[in-house]
Design a protein around this motif. Structure first.
Motif, PDB file in Angstrom:
ATOM      1  N   ASP A 128     -66.029  18.084 -68.558  1.00 15.12           N
ATOM      2  CA  ASP A 128     -67.282  18.370 -69.255  1.00 15.12           C
ATOM      3  C   ASP A 128     -67.801  19.702 -68.752  1.00 15.12           C
ATOM      4  OD1 ASP A 128     -69.665  16.301 -70.715  1.00 15.12           O
ATOM      5  OD2 ASP A 128     -70.062  18.390 -70.213  1.00 15.12           O
ATOM      6  N   ARG A 129     -68.245  20.522 -69.697  1.00 14.22           N
ATOM      7  CA  ARG A 129     -68.690  21.870 -69.285  1.00 14.22           C
ATOM      8  C   ARG A 129     -70.057  21.856 -68.611  1.00 14.22           C
ATOM      9  NH1 ARG A 129     -69.306  24.301 -75.321  1.00 14.22           N
ATOM     10  NH2 ARG A 129     -71.057  23.034 -75.973  1.00 14.22           N
ATOM     11  N   ARG A 130     -70.750  20.719 -68.701  1.00 14.03           N
ATOM     12  CA  ARG A 130     -72.054  20.662 -68.024  1.00 14.03           C
ATOM     13  C   ARG A 130     -71.862  20.688 -66.507  1.00 14.03           C
ATOM     14  NH1 ARG A 130     -76.543  17.229 -70.975  1.00 14.03           N
ATOM     15  NH2 ARG A 130     -76.007  17.728 -73.101  1.00 14.03           N
ATOM     16  N   GLN A 158     -80.745  16.113 -74.046  1.00 19.73           N
ATOM     17  CA  GLN A 158     -80.911  16.536 -75.450  1.00 19.73           C
ATOM     18  C   GLN A 158     -80.983  15.276 -76.293  1.00 19.73           C
ATOM     19  OE1 GLN A 158     -77.298  18.861 -75.223  1.00 19.73           O
ATOM     20  NE2 GLN A 158     -78.440  20.751 -75.589  1.00 19.73           N
ATOM     21  N   CYS A 159     -82.008  14.480 -76.075  1.00 16.28           N
ATOM     22  CA  CYS A 159     -82.026  13.145 -76.686  1.00 16.28           C
ATOM     23  C   CYS A 159     -83.436  12.568 -76.653  1.00 16.28           C
ATOM     24  CB  CYS A 159     -81.088  12.244 -75.872  1.00 16.28           C
ATOM     25  SG  CYS A 159     -80.832  10.622 -76.599  1.00 16.28           S
ATOM     26  N   GLY A 160     -83.744  11.739 -77.661  1.00 15.70           N
ATOM     27  CA  GLY A 160     -85.011  11.008 -77.661  1.00 15.70           C
ATOM     28  C   GLY A 160     -84.980   9.851 -76.686  1.00 15.70           C
ATOM     29  N   GLU A 161     -83.780   9.493 -76.225  1.00 18.15           N
ATOM     30  CA  GLU A 161     -83.545   8.468 -75.194  1.00 18.15           C
ATOM     31  C   GLU A 161     -83.844   7.049 -75.675  1.00 18.15           C
ATOM     32  OE1 GLU A 161     -84.458  10.314 -71.015  1.00 18.15           O
ATOM     33  OE2 GLU A 161     -86.072  10.932 -72.354  1.00 18.15           O
ATOM     34  N   LEU A 162     -83.938   6.872 -76.997  1.00 16.16           N
ATOM     35  CA  LEU A 162     -84.195   5.519 -77.504  1.00 16.16           C
ATOM     36  C   LEU A 162     -82.886   4.762 -77.695  1.00 16.16           C
ATOM     37  CD1 LEU A 162     -86.766   4.222 -79.924  1.00 16.16           C
ATOM     38  CD2 LEU A 162     -84.397   3.701 -80.468  1.00 16.16           C
ATOM     39  N   ARG A 219     -82.073   9.053 -69.683  1.00 17.41           N
ATOM     40  CA  ARG A 219     -80.719   9.452 -70.117  1.00 17.41           C
ATOM     41  C   ARG A 219     -79.993  10.280 -69.046  1.00 17.41           C
ATOM     42  NH1 ARG A 219     -77.768  10.875 -75.521  1.00 17.41           N
ATOM     43  NH2 ARG A 219     -75.774  10.914 -74.454  1.00 17.41           N
ATOM     44  N   LEU A 249     -63.335  23.127 -72.173  1.00 15.74           N
ATOM     45  CA  LEU A 249     -62.127  23.103 -72.994  1.00 15.74           C
ATOM     46  C   LEU A 249     -62.074  24.423 -73.748  1.00 15.74           C
ATOM     47  CD1 LEU A 249     -59.797  21.325 -74.265  1.00 15.74           C
ATOM     48  CD2 LEU A 249     -61.383  20.945 -76.150  1.00 15.74           C
ATOM     49  N   ASP A 271     -66.744  15.635 -77.708  1.00 15.55           N
ATOM     50  CA  ASP A 271     -67.435  16.860 -77.320  1.00 15.55           C
ATOM     51  C   ASP A 271     -68.533  17.266 -78.296  1.00 15.55           C
ATOM     52  OD1 ASP A 271     -65.334  17.273 -79.051  1.00 15.55           O
ATOM     53  OD2 ASP A 271     -64.606  19.120 -78.156  1.00 15.55           O
ATOM     54  N   ASP A 323     -70.488  11.900 -81.692  1.00 12.53           N
ATOM     55  CA  ASP A 323     -70.986  12.947 -82.593  1.00 12.53           C
ATOM     56  C   ASP A 323     -69.856  13.823 -83.128  1.00 12.53           C
ATOM     57  OD1 ASP A 323     -73.470  11.960 -82.023  1.00 12.53           O
ATOM     58  OD2 ASP A 323     -74.295  13.820 -81.236  1.00 12.53           O
ATOM     59  N   GLY A 367     -77.370   7.966 -82.173  1.00 12.17           N
ATOM     60  CA  GLY A 367     -75.909   8.022 -82.048  1.00 12.17           C
ATOM     61  C   GLY A 367     -75.380   7.401 -80.770  1.00 12.17           C
ATOM     62  N   ILE A 368     -76.295   6.908 -79.892  1.00 13.02           N
ATOM     63  CA  ILE A 368     -75.797   6.338 -78.628  1.00 13.02           C
ATOM     64  C   ILE A 368     -75.021   5.033 -78.896  1.00 13.02           C
ATOM     65  CG2 ILE A 368     -76.389   5.514 -76.308  1.00 13.02           C
ATOM     66  CD1 ILE A 368     -78.987   7.190 -76.500  1.00 13.02           C
TER      67      ILE A 368
HETATM   68  C1  LIG Z   1     -82.773  16.101 -79.709  1.00 11.36           C
HETATM   69  C2  LIG Z   1     -81.906  14.883 -79.923  1.00 11.36           C
HETATM   70  C3  LIG Z   1     -82.474  13.624 -79.857  1.00 11.36           C
HETATM   71  C4  LIG Z   1     -81.685  12.470 -79.990  1.00 11.36           C
HETATM   72  N1  LIG Z   1     -82.276  11.255 -79.828  1.00 11.36           N
HETATM   73  C5  LIG Z   1     -81.495  10.132 -79.854  1.00 11.36           C
HETATM   74  C6  LIG Z   1     -82.063   8.859 -79.560  1.00 11.36           C
HETATM   75  O1  LIG Z   1     -83.239   8.729 -79.232  1.00 11.36           O
HETATM   76  N2  LIG Z   1     -81.233   7.775 -79.607  1.00 11.36           N
HETATM   77  C7  LIG Z   1     -79.910   7.870 -79.940  1.00 11.36           C
HETATM   78  O2  LIG Z   1     -79.220   6.841 -80.006  1.00 11.36           O
HETATM   79  N3  LIG Z   1     -79.361   9.075 -80.213  1.00 11.36           N
HETATM   80  C8  LIG Z   1     -80.109  10.199 -80.160  1.00 11.36           C
HETATM   81  N4  LIG Z   1     -79.532  11.427 -80.373  1.00 11.36           N
HETATM   82  C9  LIG Z   1     -78.092  11.496 -80.640  1.00 11.36           C
HETATM   83  C10 LIG Z   1     -77.334  11.233 -79.348  1.00 11.36           C
HETATM   84  O3  LIG Z   1     -77.808  12.047 -78.304  1.00 11.36           O
HETATM   85  C11 LIG Z   1     -75.844  11.453 -79.577  1.00 11.36           C
HETATM   86  O4  LIG Z   1     -75.447  10.781 -80.747  1.00 11.36           O
HETATM   87  C12 LIG Z   1     -75.016  10.931 -78.420  1.00 11.36           C
HETATM   88  O5  LIG Z   1     -75.326  11.608 -77.235  1.00 11.36           O
HETATM   89  C13 LIG Z   1     -73.535  11.092 -78.759  1.00 11.36           C
HETATM   90  O6  LIG Z   1     -72.811  11.271 -77.636  1.00 11.36           O
HETATM   91  P1  LIG Z   1     -71.489  12.149 -77.617  1.00 11.36           P
HETATM   92  O7  LIG Z   1     -70.846  11.799 -76.324  1.00 11.36           O
HETATM   93  O8  LIG Z   1     -70.723  11.997 -78.865  1.00 11.36           O
HETATM   94  O9  LIG Z   1     -71.970  13.666 -77.599  1.00 11.36           O
HETATM   95  P2  LIG Z   1     -72.854  14.425 -76.535  1.00 11.36           P
HETATM   96  O10 LIG Z   1     -73.844  13.528 -75.889  1.00 11.36           O
HETATM   97  O11 LIG Z   1     -73.343  15.657 -77.243  1.00 11.36           O
HETATM   98  O12 LIG Z   1     -71.821  14.865 -75.401  1.00 11.36           O
HETATM   99  C14 LIG Z   1     -70.865  15.862 -75.643  1.00 11.36           C
HETATM  100  C15 LIG Z   1     -70.410  16.382 -74.298  1.00 11.36           C
HETATM  101  O13 LIG Z   1     -69.305  17.251 -74.524  1.00 11.36           O
HETATM  102  C16 LIG Z   1     -69.442  18.364 -73.675  1.00 11.36           C
HETATM  103  N5  LIG Z   1     -68.722  19.485 -74.306  1.00 11.36           N
HETATM  104  C17 LIG Z   1     -68.915  20.000 -75.540  1.00 11.36           C
HETATM  105  N6  LIG Z   1     -68.036  21.000 -75.766  1.00 11.36           N
HETATM  106  C18 LIG Z   1     -67.283  21.121 -74.649  1.00 11.36           C
HETATM  107  C19 LIG Z   1     -66.208  21.975 -74.271  1.00 11.36           C
HETATM  108  N7  LIG Z   1     -65.716  22.916 -75.090  1.00 11.36           N
HETATM  109  N8  LIG Z   1     -65.663  21.823 -73.035  1.00 11.36           N
HETATM  110  C20 LIG Z   1     -66.129  20.869 -72.183  1.00 11.36           C
HETATM  111  N9  LIG Z   1     -67.147  20.022 -72.496  1.00 11.36           N
HETATM  112  C21 LIG Z   1     -67.717  20.154 -73.720  1.00 11.36           C
HETATM  113  C22 LIG Z   1     -70.952  18.613 -73.578  1.00 11.36           C
HETATM  114  O14 LIG Z   1     -71.246  19.298 -72.393  1.00 11.36           O
HETATM  115  C23 LIG Z   1     -71.496  17.193 -73.585  1.00 11.36           C
HETATM  116  O15 LIG Z   1     -71.700  16.666 -72.290  1.00 11.36           O
HETATM  117  C24 LIG Z   1     -80.291  12.595 -80.260  1.00 11.36           C
HETATM  118  C25 LIG Z   1     -79.715  13.874 -80.347  1.00 11.36           C
HETATM  119  C26 LIG Z   1     -80.508  15.000 -80.178  1.00 11.36           C
HETATM  120  C27 LIG Z   1     -79.877  16.376 -80.250  1.00 11.36           C
END
Ligand SMILES: Cc1cc2nc3c(=O)[nH]c(=O)nc-3n(C[C@H](O)[C@H](O)[C@H](O)COP(=O)(O)OP(=O)(O)OC[C@H]3O[C@@H](n4cnc5c(N)ncnc54)[C@H](O)[C@@H]3O)c2cc1C
Length: 329
Positions: A3-5, A13-17, A73, A97, A121, A234, A246-247
């Motif tokens: 993970d690049r973080r 980056q989430c509403g945390e619900l 979160r 990546l 990602d 996502d 999307g959680i």
């Molecule tokens: C502002 C906001 C509010 C939200 N509120 C809610 C909510 O309240 N409840 C809910 O259920 N969902 C919410 N969501 C959606 C939810 O956050 C996502 O659906 C969920 O986190 C999906 O997880 P994920 O692992 O698919 O992606 P992410 O959580 O985006 O994780 C992707 C990871 O990939 C890493 N990454 C990306 N590209 C690279 C790369 N090239 N190399 C290495 N690492 C990389 C990133 O650093 C990150 O850690 C919200 C989204 C946003 C933007």
């Protein structure tokens, strides 16, 4: 895992619900064993809510029973990593990546040869692009921050010109709240930070930190498997298009990806089984949710029309909308 973080879970980056597990079960009735997946320990919970108030553009509130947690979160994501590590995984953070070719992931710390690559990602997934797979077509900007102070003890969602094509939220915690908004770029050319300032003024909130992200709002991508690559969360467009959550879906599909990969490595199944299996679990509610979002798009441009539609739907219709059910039986 890479993970690049630098720090997992930060910035938030989430509403945390996170809906209560009973609500997740009612939204995705085809799923099973949800308790093991959503067994959220108290230290990760920053608040509990039993109702959602949907506020129309004219200020009318519709109260719905809906049990949810406000997660911490930043801790929750670290907790998921800890579970993975206890099961034998290893995480290298601060590693990006760069590309994927012939099963080899090129990263900022060198090449990693993999039998299967999981692209989790996010909505701008590089893994999807490298695999020649579609990425979510619609990505709404969404901005969020932590507000101090005392808030009503229900989740509030505000619709109308406050967040054109999307909504603004207050998700209370035991102390303070997560406040934010997401909107459609088609309906609003404003900068997310400007829209956020307006919203905060409207509710009298001040935030200590803000962060911007993108929410995939066009529903699942056409294909989530290519050769030895699978997409999850996502990256696969698995968030609910009518509310951006999307959680739960990322976790349900992620577990299914893990099961299929285990079977594939044991030569018990094909990797492409993942496609069919996650769609059979969450595909139908996601389709309903997409239909609702498309219908809402028709009314969103006008505060009056949107308010009228919400009045016609009433509490029951709005309840169906947030639960990803068909709006009309
Ligand atoms: C502002 C906001 C509010 C939200 N509120 C809610 C909510 O309240 N409840 C809910 O259920 N969902 C919410 N969501 C959606 C939810 O956050 C996502 O659906 C969920 O986190 C999906 O997880 P994920 O692992 O698919 O992606 P992410 O959580 O985006 O994780 C992707 C990871 O990939 C890493 N990454 C990306 N590209 C690279 C790369 N090239 N190399 C290495 N690492 C990389 C990133 O650093 C990150 O850690 C919200 C989204 C946003 C933007």
């Amino acid at each position: 895992m890479i993970d690049r973080r630098k720090e997992i879970g930060h910035p938030v980056q989430c509403g945390e619900l996170l809906p209560d597990v009973k609500e997740i079960d009612s939204i995705f009735p085809a799923t099973a064993q949800l308790n093991e997946l959503f067994d959220v320990e108290p230290s990760l919970i920053a608040g509990r809510n039993s109702t959602v108030k949907i506020v129309s553009p004219g200020g009318r509130g519709y109260m719905l029973d809906f049990a949810s947690y406000s997660l911490d979160r930043r801790k929750f994501d670290k907790h998921l990593v800890k579970l993975a590590e206890e099961a034998g995984a290893r995480l290298c953070n601060d590693v990006s990546l760069l590309s994927v070719k012939d099963g080899i992931a090129r990263t900022s710390i060198g090449d990693i040869k993999a039998k299967v690559v999981v692209g989790a990602d996010g909505p701008n997934s590089l893994t999807a692009r490298e695999a020649g797979l579609d990425r979510p077509r619609l990505r709404y900007p969404a901005i969020t921050g932590r507000a101090e102070g005392q808030f009503d003890d229900c989740v509030e969602m505000f619709f109308g010109s406050v967040a054109p094509g999307g909504y603004a939220w207050i998700i209370p915690k035991d102390t303070g709240a997560n406040v934010g908004l997401g909107f459609s770029r088609k309906s609003c050319r404003e900068r997310p930070s400007e829209a956020f300032e307006r919203f905060k003024k409207m509710i009298g909130a001040r935030t200590s930190s803000t962060s911007l992200g993108f929410v995939p709002m066009s529903g699942p991508v056409k294909s989530t498997v290519a050769e030895n690559i699978v997409l999850v969360g996502d990256a696969a467009g698995q968030a609910m298009p009518s509310n951006g959550g999307g959680i739960p879906t990322a976790m349900i599909a992620g577990r299914e990806a893990g099961r299929v990969i285990r079977g594939y490595l044991a030569k018990d199944c094909k990797l492409t089984d993942y496609e069919r299996r996650w769609r059979s679990l969450i595909g139908e509610p996601l389709k309903n949710s997409l239909r609702t979002r498309r219908l809402a798009d028709v009314f969103f441009p006008s505060n009056v029309l949107l308010g009228l539609t919400m009045a016609i739907l009433g509490t029951r219709g709005l309840d169906r909308a947030i639960r990803c059910r068909p709006l009309f039986l």
